[in-house]
Design a protein around this motif. Sequence first.
Motif, PDB file in Angstrom:
ATOM      1  N   THR A   2       0.999  -1.198   0.175  1.00 24.90           N
ATOM      2  CA  THR A   2      -0.017   0.409   0.095  1.00 24.90           C
ATOM      3  C   THR A   2       0.556   1.582  -0.050  1.00 24.90           C
ATOM      4  OG1 THR A   2       0.168   0.419   2.381  1.00 24.90           O
ATOM      5  CG2 THR A   2      -1.556  -0.893   1.042  1.00 24.90           C
ATOM      6  N   SER A   3       0.283   2.621  -0.429  1.00 16.99           N
ATOM      7  CA  SER A   3       1.104   3.490  -0.204  1.00 16.99           C
ATOM      8  C   SER A   3       2.262   3.707   1.691  1.00 16.99           C
ATOM      9  CB  SER A   3      -0.354   4.703   0.336  1.00 16.99           C
ATOM     10  OG  SER A   3      -0.886   5.065   0.854  1.00 16.99           O
ATOM     11  N   GLU A   4       1.430   3.209   2.303  1.00 18.54           N
ATOM     12  CA  GLU A   4       2.604   3.083   3.385  1.00 18.54           C
ATOM     13  C   GLU A   4       3.440   2.269   3.858  1.00 18.54           C
ATOM     14  OE1 GLU A   4      -0.688   2.965   7.446  1.00 18.54           O
ATOM     15  OE2 GLU A   4       0.167   1.283   7.106  1.00 18.54           O
ATOM     16  N   CYS A   5       3.585   1.698   2.065  1.00 21.71           N
ATOM     17  CA  CYS A   5       5.046   1.002   1.650  1.00 21.71           C
ATOM     18  C   CYS A   5       6.116   1.655   0.883  1.00 21.71           C
ATOM     19  CB  CYS A   5       4.847  -0.254   1.499  1.00 21.71           C
ATOM     20  SG  CYS A   5       3.286  -1.132   2.397  1.00 21.71           S
ATOM     21  N   LYS A   6       5.427   3.278   0.637  1.00 18.09           N
ATOM     22  CA  LYS A   6       5.942   4.215   0.207  1.00 18.09           C
ATOM     23  C   LYS A   6       7.207   5.066   0.471  1.00 18.09           C
ATOM     24  CE  LYS A   6       3.226   3.860  -3.534  1.00 18.09           C
ATOM     25  NZ  LYS A   6       2.755   5.072  -4.967  1.00 18.09           N
ATOM     26  N   TRP A   7       8.493   4.570  -0.235  1.00 17.43           N
ATOM     27  CA  TRP A   7       9.621   5.495   1.153  1.00 17.43           C
ATOM     28  C   TRP A   7      10.516   6.828  -0.115  1.00 17.43           C
ATOM     29  CZ3 TRP A   7       9.738   5.206   6.986  1.00 17.43           C
ATOM     30  CH2 TRP A   7       9.260   3.480   7.254  1.00 17.43           C
ATOM     31  N   LYS A   8      10.913   7.704   0.567  1.00 18.43           N
ATOM     32  CA  LYS A   8      11.362   8.388  -0.248  1.00 18.43           C
ATOM     33  C   LYS A   8      12.619   8.217   0.357  1.00 18.43           C
ATOM     34  CE  LYS A   8      12.467  13.480  -1.174  1.00 18.43           C
ATOM     35  NZ  LYS A   8      12.355  15.159  -0.649  1.00 18.43           N
ATOM     36  N   GLU A   9      13.755   7.999  -1.110  1.00 15.14           N
ATOM     37  CA  GLU A   9      15.176   7.734  -0.877  1.00 15.14           C
ATOM     38  C   GLU A   9      15.854   8.865  -0.606  1.00 15.14           C
ATOM     39  OE1 GLU A   9      17.871   3.756  -1.066  1.00 15.14           O
ATOM     40  OE2 GLU A   9      17.181   4.946  -3.070  1.00 15.14           O
ATOM     41  N   SER A  10      17.155   9.597   0.489  1.00  7.86           N
ATOM     42  CA  SER A  10      17.291  10.720   0.519  1.00  7.86           C
ATOM     43  C   SER A  10      19.057  10.316   0.910  1.00  7.86           C
ATOM     44  CB  SER A  10      16.663  11.933   1.167  1.00  7.86           C
ATOM     45  OG  SER A  10      15.842  11.813   0.542  1.00  7.86           O
ATOM     46  N   VAL A  11      19.785  11.319   0.130  1.00 11.48           N
ATOM     47  CA  VAL A  11      21.540  10.552   0.502  1.00 11.48           C
ATOM     48  C   VAL A  11      21.744  11.838   1.191  1.00 11.48           C
ATOM     49  CG1 VAL A  11      23.669  10.587   0.186  1.00 11.48           C
ATOM     50  CG2 VAL A  11      21.951   9.369  -1.522  1.00 11.48           C
ATOM     51  N   PHE A  12      22.022  11.608   3.126  1.00  4.36           N
ATOM     52  CA  PHE A  12      22.254  12.736   3.868  1.00  4.36           C
ATOM     53  C   PHE A  12      23.815  13.116   3.966  1.00  4.36           C
ATOM     54  CE2 PHE A  12      21.561  14.468   7.756  1.00  4.36           C
ATOM     55  CZ  PHE A  12      20.252  15.094   7.893  1.00  4.36           C
ATOM     56  N   GLU A  13      24.509  13.602   4.302  1.00  3.02           N
ATOM     57  CA  GLU A  13      25.624  14.394   4.797  1.00  3.02           C
ATOM     58  C   GLU A  13      26.335  13.065   4.660  1.00  3.02           C
ATOM     59  OE1 GLU A  13      25.926  15.159   9.077  1.00  3.02           O
ATOM     60  OE2 GLU A  13      25.739  16.665   8.259  1.00  3.02           O
ATOM     61  N   ASN A  14      27.234  12.564   4.489  1.00  4.03           N
ATOM     62  CA  ASN A  14      28.887  11.264   4.980  1.00  4.03           C
ATOM     63  C   ASN A  14      28.076  10.495   3.787  1.00  4.03           C
ATOM     64  OD1 ASN A  14      30.650  13.331   5.882  1.00  4.03           O
ATOM     65  ND2 ASN A  14      29.528  12.404   8.388  1.00  4.03           N
ATOM     66  N   TYR A  15      26.942  10.836   3.222  1.00  3.97           N
ATOM     67  CA  TYR A  15      26.644   9.307   2.685  1.00  3.97           C
ATOM     68  C   TYR A  15      25.916   8.390   3.484  1.00  3.97           C
ATOM     69  CZ  TYR A  15      29.937  11.290  -0.973  1.00  3.97           C
ATOM     70  OH  TYR A  15      30.450  12.113  -2.381  1.00  3.97           O
ATOM     71  N   TYR A  16      25.127   8.986   3.622  1.00  7.18           N
ATOM     72  CA  TYR A  16      24.406   7.866   4.792  1.00  7.18           C
ATOM     73  C   TYR A  16      23.072   8.341   3.686  1.00  7.18           C
ATOM     74  CZ  TYR A  16      27.351   7.252   8.470  1.00  7.18           C
ATOM     75  OH  TYR A  16      28.112   6.652   9.202  1.00  7.18           O
ATOM     76  N   VAL A  17      22.320   7.157   4.258  1.00 11.30           N
ATOM     77  CA  VAL A  17      21.157   6.749   3.363  1.00 11.30           C
ATOM     78  C   VAL A  17      19.791   7.736   4.317  1.00 11.30           C
ATOM     79  CG1 VAL A  17      19.469   6.010   1.863  1.00 11.30           C
ATOM     80  CG2 VAL A  17      21.619   6.430   0.813  1.00 11.30           C
ATOM     81  N   VAL A  18      18.732   8.184   4.439  1.00  8.86           N
ATOM     82  CA  VAL A  18      17.117   8.418   5.568  1.00  8.86           C
ATOM     83  C   VAL A  18      16.588   8.014   4.560  1.00  8.86           C
ATOM     84  CG1 VAL A  18      16.239   9.859   7.000  1.00  8.86           C
ATOM     85  CG2 VAL A  18      18.773  10.557   6.564  1.00  8.86           C
ATOM     86  N   TYR A  19      15.309   7.139   4.840  1.00  7.83           N
ATOM     87  CA  TYR A  19      14.501   6.933   4.900  1.00  7.83           C
ATOM     88  C   TYR A  19      12.728   7.505   5.040  1.00  7.83           C
ATOM     89  CZ  TYR A  19      17.162   3.557   2.216  1.00  7.83           C
ATOM     90  OH  TYR A  19      18.164   2.588   1.524  1.00  7.83           O
ATOM     91  N   THR A  20      12.143   8.517   4.306  1.00  9.80           N
ATOM     92  CA  THR A  20      11.805   8.830   4.798  1.00  9.80           C
ATOM     93  C   THR A  20       9.617   8.032   3.921  1.00  9.80           C
ATOM     94  OG1 THR A  20      12.670  10.922   4.930  1.00  9.80           O
ATOM     95  CG2 THR A  20      10.633  11.476   4.672  1.00  9.80           C
ATOM     96  N   SER A  21       9.224   8.587   5.396  1.00 13.16           N
ATOM     97  CA  SER A  21       7.310   8.601   4.888  1.00 13.16           C
ATOM     98  C   SER A  21       6.995   9.139   3.517  1.00 13.16           C
ATOM     99  CB  SER A  21       7.053   8.032   6.020  1.00 13.16           C
ATOM    100  OG  SER A  21       5.247   8.003   5.754  1.00 13.16           O
ATOM    101  N   THR A  22       6.709   8.814   2.627  1.00 12.65           N
ATOM    102  CA  THR A  22       5.894   9.230   1.992  1.00 12.65           C
ATOM    103  C   THR A  22       4.638   9.760   2.111  1.00 12.65           C
ATOM    104  OG1 THR A  22       4.899   8.087   0.334  1.00 12.65           O
ATOM    105  CG2 THR A  22       6.943   8.494  -0.227  1.00 12.65           C
ATOM    106  N   LEU A  23       3.729   9.600   3.074  1.00 13.65           N
ATOM    107  CA  LEU A  23       2.485  10.066   3.270  1.00 13.65           C
ATOM    108  C   LEU A  23       2.165  10.889   4.844  1.00 13.65           C
ATOM    109  CD1 LEU A  23      -0.060   8.680   2.274  1.00 13.65           C
ATOM    110  CD2 LEU A  23      -0.163   6.326   3.348  1.00 13.65           C
ATOM    111  N   TYR A  24       3.244  10.123   5.768  1.00 16.67           N
ATOM    112  CA  TYR A  24       3.077  10.057   7.128  1.00 16.67           C
ATOM    113  C   TYR A  24       3.760  11.578   7.239  1.00 16.67           C
ATOM    114  CZ  TYR A  24      -0.698   6.484   7.228  1.00 16.67           C
ATOM    115  OH  TYR A  24      -1.313   6.165   7.192  1.00 16.67           O
TER     116      TYR A  24
END
Length: 203
Positions: A111-133
């Motif tokens: 469902t849409s609760e399973c979607k994550w925005k993927e962003s490369v943060f400082e020092n090349y760490y990746v952050v996964y953000t809910s697209t819904l909440y």
Amino acid sequence: MPHGFLHLYLIVFPHMPFKFCPCGRGLNIRAPAIESQLKGVRTRLYSRQGYYLGVFGGTVRGQPKDTPDTEGHIFNLIPVGLRIVCIQHQDTAQYIAMNADGRVYATETYTSECKWKESVFENYYVVYTSTLYKQLESGRPWNLGFSRDGDPVKGSRAKKHKPYCHFIPRPIEVHLFKEPSLNDLVVPSRSASSGVTRSRSSQ
């Protein structure tokens, strides 16, 4: 424009799907499945807290970094939009999701609760953000994260600059995946006392 890890990874390796040799000195060619449609990555997601993202008995939990590869922390990172991914557990085919309470859970229903925005943060760490909440007042997004004990952090408390929200993908192979079928999301009614649920079409 910032890019997610998966987007950048597939730019660097745009050709036929391949598998990394365990010794790190060669590649094994892998033929795609006929029904595959979306090019993604099989990977482990290592948390800055010292855990791998894992699913154990249907429960999402961080697993110690010395856990063998066969112990449930290999995931399919599948692109489902611009810098948007779903995170599917390879062994159980369950998706990592976050509900309206900020709770991280595993589900077989995409469902849409399973979607994550993927962003490369400082020092090349990746952050996964809910697209819904996100936070109602501030608009601050809710993120995937783990505590020092390996327990999922509630989305409303998971801030992107905190180490517990930082992941390092450790790719295993590029692979072509069948596009997941989006299902309607059943969410609680905004009526405070009715106890009725309503179905909202997923975005």
